[in-house]
Scaffold this motif. Structure first.
Motif, PDB file in Angstrom:
ATOM      1  N   ASN A 182      15.790  -2.875  -5.370  1.00  0.00           N
ATOM      2  CA  ASN A 182      16.014  -4.195  -4.796  1.00  0.00           C
ATOM      3  C   ASN A 182      15.893  -4.154  -3.272  1.00  0.00           C
ATOM      4  O   ASN A 182      16.449  -4.971  -2.575  1.00  0.00           O
ATOM      5  N   ARG A 183      15.181  -3.153  -2.809  1.00  0.00           N
ATOM      6  CA  ARG A 183      14.972  -3.051  -1.353  1.00  0.00           C
ATOM      7  C   ARG A 183      13.513  -3.316  -1.039  1.00  0.00           C
ATOM      8  O   ARG A 183      12.645  -2.532  -1.408  1.00  0.00           O
ATOM      9  N   ASN A 184      13.280  -4.432  -0.338  1.00  0.00           N
ATOM     10  CA  ASN A 184      11.909  -4.789   0.024  1.00  0.00           C
ATOM     11  C   ASN A 184      11.577  -4.309   1.415  1.00  0.00           C
ATOM     12  O   ASN A 184      12.235  -4.673   2.380  1.00  0.00           O
ATOM     13  N   LEU A 185      10.542  -3.517   1.471  1.00  0.00           N
ATOM     14  CA  LEU A 185      10.157  -2.938   2.747  1.00  0.00           C
ATOM     15  C   LEU A 185       8.710  -3.319   3.064  1.00  0.00           C
ATOM     16  O   LEU A 185       7.823  -3.159   2.226  1.00  0.00           O
ATOM     17  N   LEU A 186       8.502  -3.840   4.257  1.00  0.00           N
ATOM     18  CA  LEU A 186       7.134  -4.095   4.720  1.00  0.00           C
ATOM     19  C   LEU A 186       6.745  -2.999   5.702  1.00  0.00           C
ATOM     20  O   LEU A 186       7.423  -2.787   6.704  1.00  0.00           O
ATOM     21  N   MET A 187       5.652  -2.303   5.387  1.00  0.00           N
ATOM     22  CA  MET A 187       5.164  -1.240   6.268  1.00  0.00           C
ATOM     23  C   MET A 187       3.962  -1.738   7.042  1.00  0.00           C
ATOM     24  O   MET A 187       2.986  -2.196   6.448  1.00  0.00           O
ATOM     25  N   LEU A 188       4.043  -1.614   8.351  1.00  0.00           N
ATOM     26  CA  LEU A 188       2.930  -2.033   9.211  1.00  0.00           C
ATOM     27  C   LEU A 188       2.536  -0.862  10.116  1.00  0.00           C
ATOM     28  O   LEU A 188       3.047  -0.743  11.234  1.00  0.00           O
ATOM     29  N   PRO A 189       1.656   0.012   9.650  1.00  0.00           N
ATOM     30  CA  PRO A 189       1.314   1.204  10.451  1.00  0.00           C
ATOM     31  C   PRO A 189       0.604   0.867  11.761  1.00  0.00           C
ATOM     32  O   PRO A 189       0.792   1.567  12.748  1.00  0.00           O
ATOM     33  N   GLY A 190      -0.243  -0.182  11.763  1.00  0.00           N
ATOM     34  CA  GLY A 190      -0.861  -0.604  13.021  1.00  0.00           C
ATOM     35  C   GLY A 190      -2.048   0.240  13.439  1.00  0.00           C
ATOM     36  O   GLY A 190      -2.900   0.598  12.621  1.00  0.00           O
ATOM     37  N   ASP A 191      -2.080   0.576  14.730  1.00  0.00           N
ATOM     38  CA  ASP A 191      -3.257   1.214  15.331  1.00  0.00           C
ATOM     39  C   ASP A 191      -2.935   2.612  15.857  1.00  0.00           C
ATOM     40  O   ASP A 191      -1.784   3.020  15.929  1.00  0.00           O
ATOM     41  N   GLY A 192      -4.015   3.281  16.324  1.00  0.00           N
ATOM     42  CA  GLY A 192      -3.857   4.567  17.013  1.00  0.00           C
ATOM     43  C   GLY A 192      -3.166   5.586  16.120  1.00  0.00           C
ATOM     44  O   GLY A 192      -3.541   5.771  14.963  1.00  0.00           O
ATOM     45  N   ILE A 193      -2.127   6.221  16.650  1.00  0.00           N
ATOM     46  CA  ILE A 193      -1.430   7.245  15.870  1.00  0.00           C
ATOM     47  C   ILE A 193      -0.494   6.637  14.819  1.00  0.00           C
ATOM     48  O   ILE A 193       0.065   7.362  13.997  1.00  0.00           O
ATOM     49  N   GLY A 194      -0.320   5.290  14.852  1.00  0.00           N
ATOM     50  CA  GLY A 194       0.597   4.639  13.908  1.00  0.00           C
ATOM     51  C   GLY A 194       0.378   5.068  12.459  1.00  0.00           C
ATOM     52  O   GLY A 194       1.310   5.546  11.799  1.00  0.00           O
ATOM     53  N   PRO A 195      -0.854   4.913  11.929  1.00  0.00           N
ATOM     54  CA  PRO A 195      -1.095   5.299  10.535  1.00  0.00           C
ATOM     55  C   PRO A 195      -0.802   6.778  10.256  1.00  0.00           C
ATOM     56  O   PRO A 195      -0.283   7.124   9.198  1.00  0.00           O
ATOM     57  N   GLU A 196      -1.119   7.648  11.221  1.00  0.00           N
ATOM     58  CA  GLU A 196      -0.893   9.090  10.997  1.00  0.00           C
ATOM     59  C   GLU A 196       0.591   9.425  10.888  1.00  0.00           C
ATOM     60  O   GLU A 196       1.014  10.173  10.012  1.00  0.00           O
ATOM     61  N   VAL A 197       1.364   8.878  11.802  1.00  0.00           N
ATOM     62  CA  VAL A 197       2.791   9.235  11.761  1.00  0.00           C
ATOM     63  C   VAL A 197       3.473   8.540  10.579  1.00  0.00           C
ATOM     64  O   VAL A 197       4.410   9.083   9.988  1.00  0.00           O
ATOM     65  N   MET A 198       2.954   7.359  10.211  1.00  0.00           N
ATOM     66  CA  MET A 198       3.523   6.662   9.050  1.00  0.00           C
ATOM     67  C   MET A 198       3.283   7.466   7.775  1.00  0.00           C
ATOM     68  O   MET A 198       4.124   7.486   6.877  1.00  0.00           O
ATOM     69  N   ASN A 199       2.134   8.156   7.699  1.00  0.00           N
ATOM     70  CA  ASN A 199       1.850   8.984   6.526  1.00  0.00           C
ATOM     71  C   ASN A 199       2.909  10.049   6.312  1.00  0.00           C
ATOM     72  O   ASN A 199       3.236  10.389   5.176  1.00  0.00           O
ATOM     73  N   GLU A 200       3.434  10.575   7.396  1.00  0.00           N
ATOM     74  CA  GLU A 200       4.476  11.603   7.267  1.00  0.00           C
ATOM     75  C   GLU A 200       5.771  10.988   6.740  1.00  0.00           C
ATOM     76  O   GLU A 200       6.498  11.603   5.977  1.00  0.00           O
ATOM     77  N   VAL A 201       6.036   9.742   7.145  1.00  0.00           N
ATOM     78  CA  VAL A 201       7.236   9.063   6.644  1.00  0.00           C
ATOM     79  C   VAL A 201       7.097   8.788   5.138  1.00  0.00           C
ATOM     80  O   VAL A 201       8.067   8.861   4.394  1.00  0.00           O
ATOM     81  N   ARG A 202       5.866   8.505   4.726  1.00  0.00           N
ATOM     82  CA  ARG A 202       5.643   8.297   3.286  1.00  0.00           C
ATOM     83  C   ARG A 202       6.106   9.496   2.471  1.00  0.00           C
ATOM     84  O   ARG A 202       6.645   9.354   1.379  1.00  0.00           O
ATOM     85  N   LYS A 203       5.889  10.687   3.007  1.00  0.00           N
ATOM     86  CA  LYS A 203       6.322  11.902   2.296  1.00  0.00           C
ATOM     87  C   LYS A 203       7.847  11.909   2.147  1.00  0.00           C
ATOM     88  O   LYS A 203       8.384  12.321   1.128  1.00  0.00           O
ATOM     89  N   ILE A 204       8.515  11.459   3.201  1.00  0.00           N
ATOM     90  CA  ILE A 204       9.986  11.459   3.148  1.00  0.00           C
ATOM     91  C   ILE A 204      10.475  10.362   2.193  1.00  0.00           C
ATOM     92  O   ILE A 204      11.439  10.553   1.456  1.00  0.00           O
ATOM     93  N   ILE A 205       9.767   9.234   2.197  1.00  0.00           N
ATOM     94  CA  ILE A 205      10.135   8.149   1.281  1.00  0.00           C
ATOM     95  C   ILE A 205       9.989   8.645  -0.169  1.00  0.00           C
ATOM     96  O   ILE A 205      10.869   8.415  -1.012  1.00  0.00           O
ATOM     97  N   ALA A 206       8.897   9.367  -0.439  1.00  0.00           N
ATOM     98  CA  ALA A 206       8.675   9.908  -1.786  1.00  0.00           C
ATOM     99  C   ALA A 206       9.797  10.891  -2.132  1.00  0.00           C
ATOM    100  O   ALA A 206      10.342  10.877  -3.242  1.00  0.00           O
ATOM    101  N   TRP A 207      10.162  11.710  -1.174  1.00  0.00           N
ATOM    102  CA  TRP A 207      11.232  12.698  -1.396  1.00  0.00           C
ATOM    103  C   TRP A 207      12.549  11.986  -1.720  1.00  0.00           C
ATOM    104  O   TRP A 207      13.257  12.367  -2.649  1.00  0.00           O
ATOM    105  N   MET A 208      12.850  10.926  -0.952  1.00  0.00           N
ATOM    106  CA  MET A 208      14.105  10.178  -1.163  1.00  0.00           C
ATOM    107  C   MET A 208      14.128   9.548  -2.555  1.00  0.00           C
ATOM    108  O   MET A 208      15.175   9.487  -3.200  1.00  0.00           O
TER     109      MET A 208
END
Ligand code: IPM
Ligand code: MN
Length: 372
Positions: free
Chosen positions: A4-30
């Motif tokens: 029941n937690r709605n999250l909008l991810m907006l990686p954006g430009d430049g390094i945004g998508p790259e660093v967001m990819n690392e957070v995805r790993k943590i989200i998967a782990w959680m």
């Protein structure tokens, strides 16, 4: 994982998508290890949205953001869009989100990790143990004040103008956030403006003082001109606990404070609205750093600021303090173990291990595994 937690991810430009990819790993782990899942929608913002939709954020994306429990934001902008029309600049996407979500309180913590005291450009004895919280007003001031624009004046000269405006309620609500937070920390607020030269500064000081007297007299309140504060941040940063200031001063002072910690690549932020009747507040989490076009796409960016922004989201939007602690501890331990992205390789570097974006992300996940 449905939740029941709605999250909008907006990686954006430049390094945004790259660093967001690392957070995805943590989200998967959680999701896997702690049963903390999110219903995630992903969308475009900034230059990426401009390229596809000719606007830095679409009305549809705005609507999703307004309905989401939280927005996790990367970064926007880059030289590719430098010549874009002012109203379509990538940054306008972020400014629209802040304004329409009414995210008036921007929390920017600057904390020095013990493992990184030598990475700061200041002497270790000055920054050791540093833990300050800058609260930046985010929806008013010169960023939004009208009138703004440019014209040819009566003398025939091109003239540009922006307007700094603050209402008393706008000042009060952000100062209230500062006092509340100070009570959970070291109980001290430094309010900063330029009351010596600006009308908004005079009003800011009056309102901070009034609110303090009426509701928060148990908290210690100081006032400091913003220029003096910029100087004191470098001279003796440990004197501060919570700093509250306007939109523009907060933008500048928080970049300055970030360098005390060693790198802009480390610091997260939370932008919060007012709680509604059910206690729910709109929120957006983003690193303080920008899109870093010079290193984008090279796997060099530090994913820690984005990771810690995710941790702030767990804490402030979902009341998952234990999980936030876990992420923060994992980051701290990985730094202790010597892992360093390029931005952190300053000062003493013996015993450190140079890593790229993905290796840093993997190291954090591995450390999470070890911690539980
Ligand atoms: C920040 C950034 C933004 C700002 C830009 C990208 C609009 O510098 O979040 O500090 O000036 O607020
Ligand atoms: Mn900034």
């Amino acid at each position: 994982m449905a939740s029941n937690r709605n999250l909008l991810m907006l990686p954006g430009d430049g390094i945004g998508p790259e660093v967001m990819n690392e957070v995805r790993k943590i989200i998967a782990w959680m999701g896997k290890k702690r049963a903390v899942g999110f219903d995630i929608t992903e969308d475009l913002v900034g230059g990426a949205a401009l390229d596809k939709h000719d606007t830095p954020i679409t009305d549809d994306t705005m609507k999703i953001a307004l309905e989401a429990d939280a927005v996790l934001f990367g970064s926007v902008g880059g030289p590719k869009w430098d010549t874009a029309d002012f109203t379509k600049k990538p940054e306008r996407g972020l400014l629209r989100l802040r304004k329409e979500m009414d995210l008036f309180a921007n929390l920017r913590p600057a904390k020095v990790f013990d493992a990184l005291v030598d990475a700061s450009s200041l002497k270790p004895e000055i920054v050791k143990g540093l833990d300050i919280m800058i609260i930046r007003e985010l929806t008013s001031g010169v960023y939004f004040g009208e009138p703004r624009g440019r014209h040819v004046n009566a003398k025939g000269e091109v003239e540009a103008f922006d307007t700094q405006r603050y209402t008393a309620p706008e000042i009060q609500r952000v100062c209230a956030v500062a006092f509340e937070l100070a009570r959970k920390r070291r109980n001290k607020v430094t309010s900063s403006e330029k009351a010596n030269v600006m009308h908004t500064g005079v009003l800011w000081r009056e309102e901070a003082t009034k609110l303090h007297k009426e509701k928060y007299s148990d908290v210690k309140l100081d006032h400091m001109y913003a220029d003096a504060l910029a100087m004191q941040l470098l001279r003796a940063p440990n004197q501060f606990d919570v700093i509250v200031t306007d939109n523009l001063f907060g933008d500048i002072l928080s970049d300055e404070a970030s360098m005390l910690t060693g790198s802009l690549g480390l610091l997260p932020s939370a932008s919060l609205g007012a709680p509604d009747a059910t206690g729910r507040r709109k929120a957006l989490y983003e690193p303080i750093h920008g899109s870093a076009p010079d290193i984008a796409g090279k796997g060099l960016a530090n994913p820690i600021a984005q990771t810690l922004s995710y941790a702030m989201m767990l804490r402030y939007s979902f009341d998952l303090g234990k999980e936030a602690d876990l992420v923060e501890t994992a980051v701290e331990n990985v730094l202790k173990a010597g892992y360093r992205t390029g931005d952190l390789l300053v000062g003493k570097t013996d015993g450190t291990k140079k890593v790229g974006t993905q290796e840093m992300g993997d190291a954090i996940v591995k450390e999470l595994d070890r911690l539980v």
